[in-house]
Design an enzyme around this catalytic site. Structure first.
Site, PDB file in Angstrom:
ATOM      1  N   GLU A  40     -69.423  26.635  28.243  1.00 20.15           N
ATOM      2  CA  GLU A  40     -70.146  27.748  28.878  1.00 20.15           C
ATOM      3  C   GLU A  40     -69.340  29.020  29.117  1.00 20.15           C
ATOM      4  O   GLU A  40     -69.911  30.059  29.402  1.00 20.15           O
ATOM      5  CB  GLU A  40     -70.761  27.284  30.210  1.00 20.15           C
ATOM      6  CG  GLU A  40     -69.728  27.061  31.283  1.00 20.15           C
ATOM      7  CD  GLU A  40     -70.184  27.542  32.657  1.00 20.15           C
ATOM      8  OE1 GLU A  40     -71.369  27.855  32.824  1.00 20.15           O
ATOM      9  OE2 GLU A  40     -69.322  27.593  33.543  1.00 20.15           O
ATOM     10  N   HIS A  69     -73.871  29.743  32.785  1.00 22.21           N
ATOM     11  CA  HIS A  69     -73.742  30.852  31.831  1.00 22.21           C
ATOM     12  C   HIS A  69     -74.411  30.534  30.484  1.00 22.21           C
ATOM     13  O   HIS A  69     -74.158  31.221  29.495  1.00 22.21           O
ATOM     14  CB  HIS A  69     -72.273  31.211  31.632  1.00 22.21           C
ATOM     15  CG  HIS A  69     -71.626  31.713  32.882  1.00 22.21           C
ATOM     16  ND1 HIS A  69     -72.008  32.901  33.472  1.00 22.21           N
ATOM     17  CD2 HIS A  69     -70.660  31.182  33.671  1.00 22.21           C
ATOM     18  CE1 HIS A  69     -71.278  33.079  34.569  1.00 22.21           C
ATOM     19  NE2 HIS A  69     -70.471  32.052  34.718  1.00 22.21           N
ATOM     20  N   HIS A 152     -73.257  20.254  36.304  1.00 24.35           N
ATOM     21  CA  HIS A 152     -72.590  21.536  36.435  1.00 24.35           C
ATOM     22  C   HIS A 152     -72.896  22.099  37.819  1.00 24.35           C
ATOM     23  O   HIS A 152     -73.959  22.688  38.040  1.00 24.35           O
ATOM     24  CB  HIS A 152     -73.096  22.465  35.330  1.00 24.35           C
ATOM     25  CG  HIS A 152     -72.203  23.626  35.092  1.00 24.35           C
ATOM     26  ND1 HIS A 152     -71.060  23.542  34.329  1.00 24.35           N
ATOM     27  CD2 HIS A 152     -72.263  24.907  35.519  1.00 24.35           C
ATOM     28  CE1 HIS A 152     -70.473  24.713  34.287  1.00 24.35           C
ATOM     29  NE2 HIS A 152     -71.175  25.565  35.012  1.00 24.35           N
ATOM     30  N   HIS A 177     -67.853  23.048  36.042  1.00 27.53           N
ATOM     31  CA  HIS A 177     -68.105  24.341  36.691  1.00 27.53           C
ATOM     32  C   HIS A 177     -66.994  24.842  37.614  1.00 27.53           C
ATOM     33  O   HIS A 177     -66.706  26.028  37.627  1.00 27.53           O
ATOM     34  CB  HIS A 177     -69.435  24.379  37.443  1.00 27.53           C
ATOM     35  CG  HIS A 177     -69.687  25.659  38.181  1.00 27.53           C
ATOM     36  ND1 HIS A 177     -69.951  26.847  37.541  1.00 27.53           N
ATOM     37  CD2 HIS A 177     -69.685  25.955  39.521  1.00 27.53           C
ATOM     38  CE1 HIS A 177     -70.130  27.803  38.447  1.00 27.53           C
ATOM     39  NE2 HIS A 177     -69.966  27.301  39.642  1.00 27.53           N
TER      40      HIS A 177
END
Ligand SMILES: [Fe+2]
Ligand SMILES: [Fe+2]
Length: 262
Positions: A40, A69, A152, A177
């Site tokens: 991401e 994202h 995440h 994350h």
């Protein structure tokens, strides 16, 4: 034993390059059958493009997971819509491109990878990861021997709670994350392997990937618009699960935290 390698969030050029250069040797070292990479943060200002997603797959990833994202770069939307070995959190609103579940078979094992996003300190508009996650696990359990969940999320509490919520149903639940690897890998009472965060793959001398010279002023109240991932010494963070082929339970967990010269 069947070995699954999970690689934490790929951050910028440093993360991409260290993955492309060293993923094959890690796969060889740990006798890996299947590899999941969180992509991401692959580009500057976050997100991922099709070019880098395909490079990750060519480097040895079997599937790419994403996070908050996922939709930053619209270039990735067609690949998400095709479901070509890339998924995004399942509990985003249904009009968003792509899917949050990936089902495949490799080396004789049927595998389901489920990507979820947390609500705490993240986008509250997403549906409940607990309800959506449980339904997804129940939905795939007759079609998969191994079910792996990339959660995440920001809050350690939300991650631990989801781990317990899916305990005994998912093979493994791990967090992504936060970009900082945690040291709490363990088997929960119901048999699910759990880790709060696998960490990140990117620059060591950074604030979760960002240049420290840019990150620090932000905490001092300077509203700088500059955004630059750090460079230099790189690290690969991840975890290897050794899964018993007789009962599909995790027997071994090895966290990866390697450094490579920049
Ligand atoms: Fe990330
Ligand atoms: Fe994220």
């Amino acid at each position: 034993m069947y070995y699954i390698l999970v690689i934490g969030d790929i951050v910028g050029k440093t993360g991409r390059n260290v993955l492309f250069s060293h993923l094959p040797e890690l796969q060889k070292e740990f006798d890996i059958n299947f590899t999941i990479v969180n992509g991401e943060n692959a580009v500057t200002r976050n997100g991922i493009t099709e070019k880098y997603a395909y490079q990750m797959l060519e480097a040895g990833a079997d599937v790419i997971t994403l996070g908050n994202h996922a939709f930053d770069k619209s270039d990735i939307f067609p690949m998400l819509e095709k479901g070509d070995r890339i998924i995004r959190p399942l509990n985003y609103p249904p009009d968003r491109p792509g899917d949050g579940v990936y089902l495949t078979e490799k080396d004789g094992m049927r595998i389901a990878v489920i990507n979820l996003i947390g609500k705490v300190y993240l986008d509250e508009k997403n549906s409940c990861p607990f309800v959506t996650g449980k339904k997804a696990v129940e939905n795939v359990k007759d079609r998969a021997d191994i079910i792996v969940v990339d959660f995440h999320a920001e809050a350690t509490s939300e991650k631990q709670a989801l781990g317990y919520y899916l305990d005994g149903e998912a093979t493994a639940v791990y967090g992504t994350h936060t970009h900082v690897q945690t040291n709490d890998d363990r088997i929960l009472p119901g048999g699910t392997a759990y880790l709060t965060d696998v960490g990140m793959t990117g620059p060591v001398e950074s604030v979760i990937g960002l240049k420290k010279e840019i990150a620090i002023p932000r905490f001092l109240g300077e509203r700088t618009k500059t955004f630059e991932w750090a460079e230099g010494e790189a690290m690969i963070n991840g975890i290897v699960y050794g899964i018993d082929e007789s009962d599909f339970k995790v027997r071994e967990m090895t966290k990866i935290n390697r450094r490579y010269n920049g």
